[in-house]
Design a protein around this motif. Structure first.
Motif, short mmCIF file in Angstrom:
data_model
loop_
_atom_site.label_atom_id
_atom_site.label_comp_id
_atom_site.label_asym_id
_atom_site.label_seq_id
_atom_site.Cartn_x
_atom_site.Cartn_y
_atom_site.Cartn_z
N GLN A 144 0.83 -1.19 0.00
CA GLN A 144 0.00 0.00 0.00
C GLN A 144 0.88 1.26 0.00
OE1 GLN A 144 -3.38 -0.28 -0.30
NE2 GLN A 144 -2.95 -2.47 -0.44
N ILE A 145 0.70 2.13 -1.00
CA ILE A 145 1.50 3.34 -1.12
C ILE A 145 1.05 4.42 -0.14
CG2 ILE A 145 2.14 5.21 -2.70
CD1 ILE A 145 1.94 3.16 -4.98
N GLY A 146 -0.21 4.42 0.20
CA GLY A 146 -0.75 5.45 1.08
C GLY A 146 0.03 5.62 2.36
N GLU A 147 0.35 6.87 2.69
CA GLU A 147 1.05 7.25 3.93
C GLU A 147 2.49 6.75 3.99
OE1 GLU A 147 -0.12 9.48 6.26
OE2 GLU A 147 -1.56 9.69 4.63
N LYS A 148 3.04 6.32 2.85
CA LYS A 148 4.44 5.92 2.80
C LYS A 148 5.31 7.12 2.43
CE LYS A 148 4.03 1.38 3.45
NZ LYS A 148 2.59 1.16 3.43
N VAL A 149 6.63 6.94 2.57
CA VAL A 149 7.62 7.96 2.22
C VAL A 149 8.52 7.42 1.13
CG1 VAL A 149 9.63 9.25 3.04
CG2 VAL A 149 7.61 9.00 4.52
N ALA A 150 8.79 8.24 0.11
CA ALA A 150 9.60 7.80 -1.02
C ALA A 150 10.75 8.76 -1.28
CB ALA A 150 8.74 7.68 -2.28
N LEU A 151 11.75 8.25 -1.99
CA LEU A 151 12.88 9.04 -2.46
C LEU A 151 13.13 8.66 -3.91
CD1 LEU A 151 16.24 9.75 -0.65
CD2 LEU A 151 16.24 8.77 -2.95
N VAL A 152 13.26 9.67 -4.79
CA VAL A 152 13.46 9.43 -6.22
C VAL A 152 14.68 10.20 -6.68
CG1 VAL A 152 12.46 9.60 -8.53
CG2 VAL A 152 10.97 9.19 -6.56
N THR A 153 15.67 9.50 -7.22
CA THR A 153 16.79 10.20 -7.83
C THR A 153 16.42 10.57 -9.27
OG1 THR A 153 17.92 8.24 -8.75
CG2 THR A 153 18.37 8.80 -6.44
N GLY A 154 16.93 11.71 -9.73
CA GLY A 154 16.56 12.17 -11.06
C GLY A 154 15.08 12.46 -11.17
N GLY A 155 14.51 13.02 -10.11
CA GLY A 155 13.05 13.20 -10.05
C GLY A 155 12.54 14.56 -10.46
N ALA A 156 13.41 15.41 -11.03
CA ALA A 156 12.98 16.77 -11.35
C ALA A 156 12.36 16.89 -12.73
CB ALA A 156 14.16 17.74 -11.23
N THR A 157 12.63 15.94 -13.62
CA THR A 157 12.13 16.01 -14.99
C THR A 157 11.81 14.61 -15.50
OG1 THR A 157 14.37 15.80 -15.92
CG2 THR A 157 13.55 18.05 -15.54
N GLY A 158 11.16 14.57 -16.67
CA GLY A 158 10.98 13.32 -17.40
C GLY A 158 10.24 12.25 -16.63
N ILE A 159 10.70 11.01 -16.78
CA ILE A 159 10.07 9.87 -16.12
C ILE A 159 10.09 10.03 -14.61
CG2 ILE A 159 10.25 7.39 -15.70
CD1 ILE A 159 11.27 7.11 -18.59
N GLY A 160 11.20 10.52 -14.07
CA GLY A 160 11.31 10.68 -12.62
C GLY A 160 10.25 11.60 -12.05
#
Length: 263
Positions: free
Chosen positions: A5-21
């Motif tokens: 379940q994604i709800g109320e979770k915390v994530a980190l994404v590298t390269g997340g400012a544009t495109g697929i990220g």
């Protein structure tokens, strides 16, 4: 079958400012994420994303992920900000065979470090709650490609690394599930500018690269992001998924020792 379940979770994404990220960030937030951290060198685009999506749920840390200490500091800051970490997406990457050392550093070395940091902050044997890691492969993770052989090699590396971390030993010890996303040709600068970054020592290699990429069915970044949600919520540990042509994401089964011997 996992039912994460994604709800109320915390994530980190590298390269997340544009495109697929960036589309990953949007779609994860749409599915109830509590907070997300974007790591990127593109501060201007990241701040635009925060303005659109809201600073209460999106945190940006300017980070060159090829620099180990910067990446370590960014993970630590993110965990302190949100009081936890549940999803790591090692998305940052480039297609640039003419600068292959940087390409290897970004597509391989930074992903390894991202995986190890994910273990540090999410692993049950370190006191975490487990979680999910998604590493960025490519449709070229699954075949040969003369147009960009070094890039293709880095993406084969991702499958081997992620499947090896995605074995029962690591899952039972850590509670961290590993998945590989292999996008097909997607309308991003990485694809539109690909010909500029081909190997310079071979006549017509840039032409071959552009022509071969043009033979694949294309899609938009949001198509990949839709597939990411399916993977994270339903994907088995170690599984490899393909998103291409705007079609629903699908899992691929790679050959093993029992099936790969040539007849």
């Amino acid at each position: 079958m996992p039912d994460f379940q994604i709800g109320e979770k915390v994530a980190l994404v590298t390269g997340g400012a544009t495109g697929i990220g960036l589309e990953y960030v949007r779609y994860l937030l749409q599915h109830g994420l509590k907070g997300i951290t974007i790591l990127d060198i593109n501060e201007e685009q990241a701040l635009k994303a925060i303005e659109e999506l809201g600073p209460n749920k999106v945190h940006f840390i300017k980070t060159d992920v090829t620099k180990k200490q910067e990446l370590r500091d960014a993970f630590k800051e993110s965990v302190q900000k949100w009081k936890g970490l549940d999803i790591v997406i090692n998305n940052a990457g480039i297609m640039n065979d003419s600068s292959w050392e940087l390409q290897v550093a970004l597509n391989c070395n930074a992903v390894v470090e991202g995986c190890l940091l994910a273990f540090k902050y999410m692993s049950k044997h370190y006191g975490g709650n487990g979680g999910v890691v998604v590493n960025a492969g490519s449709i070229l993770s699954l075949r040969e490609f003369s147009g960009c052989p070094i890039y293709t090699g880095t993406k084969h590396f991702i499958v081997g690394l992620t499947k090896s971390f995605g074995t029962p030993y690591f899952l039972n010890l850590t509670g961290v599930r590993f998945l590989t996303m292999c996008p097909g040709v997607t309308y991003t600068p990485l694809i539109s500018e690909a010909g500029r970054f081909a190997l310079t020592d071979f006549p017509k290699i840039a032409e071959i690269l552009v022509q071969d990429l043009g033979s694949y069915p294309a899609q938009q970044p949001e198509d990949v992001a839709q597939g990411l949600i399916t993977m994270i919520t339903k994907g088995e540990n170690g599984s490899v998924w393909v998103s291409e042509g705007g079609e629903p994401v699908y899992e691929v089964i790679l050959p093993d020792l029992k099936t790969w011997r040539k007849k």
